[in-house]
Design an enzyme around this catalytic site. Structure first.
Site, PDB file in Angstrom:
ATOM      1  CG  ASP A  74      47.861  72.098 112.252  1.00 46.12           C
ATOM      2  OD1 ASP A  74      47.139  73.072 111.983  1.00 46.12           O
ATOM      3  OD2 ASP A  74      47.681  71.382 113.259  1.00 46.12           O
ATOM      4  CG  HIS A  75      53.200  77.978 111.163  1.00 47.31           C
ATOM      5  ND1 HIS A  75      54.464  77.721 111.647  1.00 47.31           N
ATOM      6  CD2 HIS A  75      53.001  79.317 111.291  1.00 47.31           C
ATOM      7  CE1 HIS A  75      55.005  78.864 112.058  1.00 47.31           C
ATOM      8  NE2 HIS A  75      54.143  79.838 111.857  1.00 47.31           N
TER       9      HIS A  75
END
Length: 431
Positions: free
Chosen positions: A311-312
């Site tokens: 979930d950069h």
């Protein structure tokens, strides 16, 4: 990338194939962009090949991060495809699945084409775009799913926005089913989920508005009933609550085409890590109680949770150095995802093959990719890493354009020494 990179032979390696759960000592030959040979007896290479003595390091399929923000188009001040893929390569990620949360949103075939061309021209690893499920990611009108899939979108996802209208969601699932497409959804009821951290005693002590677990599960329950109604392929993007795990278990036992993921942050951190209002740990969905985290880890170990994502989500200084309630959600994580995950291996909670499966072979299966496995003929998307080598996370040494890591100063183990995409080395530490 060159069409025919020079042959490379990895010797003295600990070969782990997460797709089959097998592990062996031996060598692996990458030839013409694919795995040519592997096993205990592989020790010789063609003339002109480069030989890398792994010294007992792990060689495994490259990681596939199924949820990352790459910045382009519209948010190049936060990240670019060049910087995101540089971070990915340094972290052992060989395929990035880019979210549609750009400006403009990836809701038009021309934008899908733009992302693919930019990735081809500036990317260091593979980049696969997800397109928006609804136009402009507003949840009001279904996007042109068929045209977007034809243009190269691998799935449909509105990012961290839930489709509130059940009729719109039903129509999207029905059309996606007809095109054989994957619907990915962020399950958080927007009316219940208006807080900034997990609802509970800790939020009360900090004086912050909380998000109850039910905000996630209410939306997920609705989605699962729509999956049963439509027969669509559905992936819950991020699950964080035990209530959600119970719902997913029932759906899978009922034979629905349902998968789910969680983030590396929700597996390795909890709400207490927020401490004295640390905004780098302000995430959507929020970090949960330690009891919930432990149940997530157990669900990962048994396979109920299919995949792990980074979930950069890079955020610049102006949006993070604010009071907690006003700061933006999100954290970077693609470069540290593997090392953070190895915490679970070193603690004995998850086996190394299972961790790697959740980061490589299982995402490949869900997306229908050839990567994610060690076998003859598979693409030579590979990583070599030492799972025990320690290091300290220094934000200034990370390759993202932003520094909002929740692991600032953390002591981790697991150094990626070599990353290979289609037989070409795209990241390598000096010997």
């Amino acid at each position: 990338m060159p069409s025919h990179p020079a042959p490379i032979l990895f010797t003295n390696a600990r070969l782990i194939d997460p797709a089959s759960g097998t592990e062996m000592r031996g060598g692996l030959l990458a030839l013409n962009g694919a795995i040519s040979e592997l096993g205990p007896g592989v020790a010789s290479a063609p003339e002109g090949a480069r030989v890398i003595d792994c010294g007992g390091d792990v060689v495994a399929p490259g990681l596939i991060d199924m949820q990352a923000f790459v910045g382009e188009p519209g948010a190049e001040h936060r990240e670019t495809i060049a910087s995101a893929t540089l971070s990915a390569a340094a972290g052992g990620v060989t395929t990035l699945v880019a979210t549609s949360a750009t400006d403009p949103a990836v809701d038009d075939p021309a934008v899908v084409d733009f992302v693919l061309r930019r990735a081809r021209d500036t990317g260091r690893v593979r980049v696969l775009p997800m397109a928006a499920l609804t136009k402009a990611r507003e949840g009001k009108e279904m996007a042109e799913l068929g045209l977007l899939k034809q243009a190269g979108a691998v799935a449909f996802f509105d990012g961290a926005r839930s489709v509130k209208n059940a009729l719109v969601m039903r129509r999207a699932m029905t059309y996606a089913r007809d095109f054989g497409a994957l619907v990915v959804h962020f399950t958080q009821d927007p009316d219940l989920g208006g807080g900034v951290m997990n609802e509970g005693d800790f939020a009360l002590r900090l004086g912050l508005a909380g998000v109850p677990r039910e905000a996630e599960t209410v939306m997920l329950d609705r989605d699962l009933r729509l999956v049963a109604l439509t027969g669509a392929r559905y992936h819950a993007a991020i699950v964080t609550a035990a209530l959600s795990l119970d719902a997913l278990r029932r759906a899978k036992e009922a034979g629905l085409s349902v998968t789910c993921g969680t983030t590396i942050n929700h597996l390795t951190l909890n709400e207490n890590d927020i401490g004295d209002y640390r905004t780098f740990l302000k995430l959507r969905p929020p970090l949960r109680h330690e009891d919930e985290r432990k149940q997530l880890v157990a669900a990962l170990a048994e396979g109920l949770i299919d995949i792990i994502v980074s979930d950069h989500d890079p955020q610049d200084v102006e949006t993070k150095r604010l009071p907690f309630a006003e700061a933006e959600f999100g954290a970077i994580g693609v470069e540290t995802m593997l090392a953070a995950g190895l915490r679970l291996v070193h603690s004995g909670d998850v086996t190394l093959p299972r961790l790697l499966a959740a980061m490589s072979s299982r995402p490949a299966e869900i997306l229908g990719l050839e990567q994610g496995r060690l076998r003859k003929g598979a693409p030579a998307d590979l990583i070599r890493f030492d799972p025990d080598e320690p290091f300290v996370v220094d934000p200034d040494k990370l390759h993202s354009r932003c520094r909002n890591t929740p692991l600032d100063g953390a002591r981790l183990q697991g150094v990626v020494k070599t990353t290979m995409v289609a037989g070409e080395i795209v990241h390598e530490l000096p010997a």
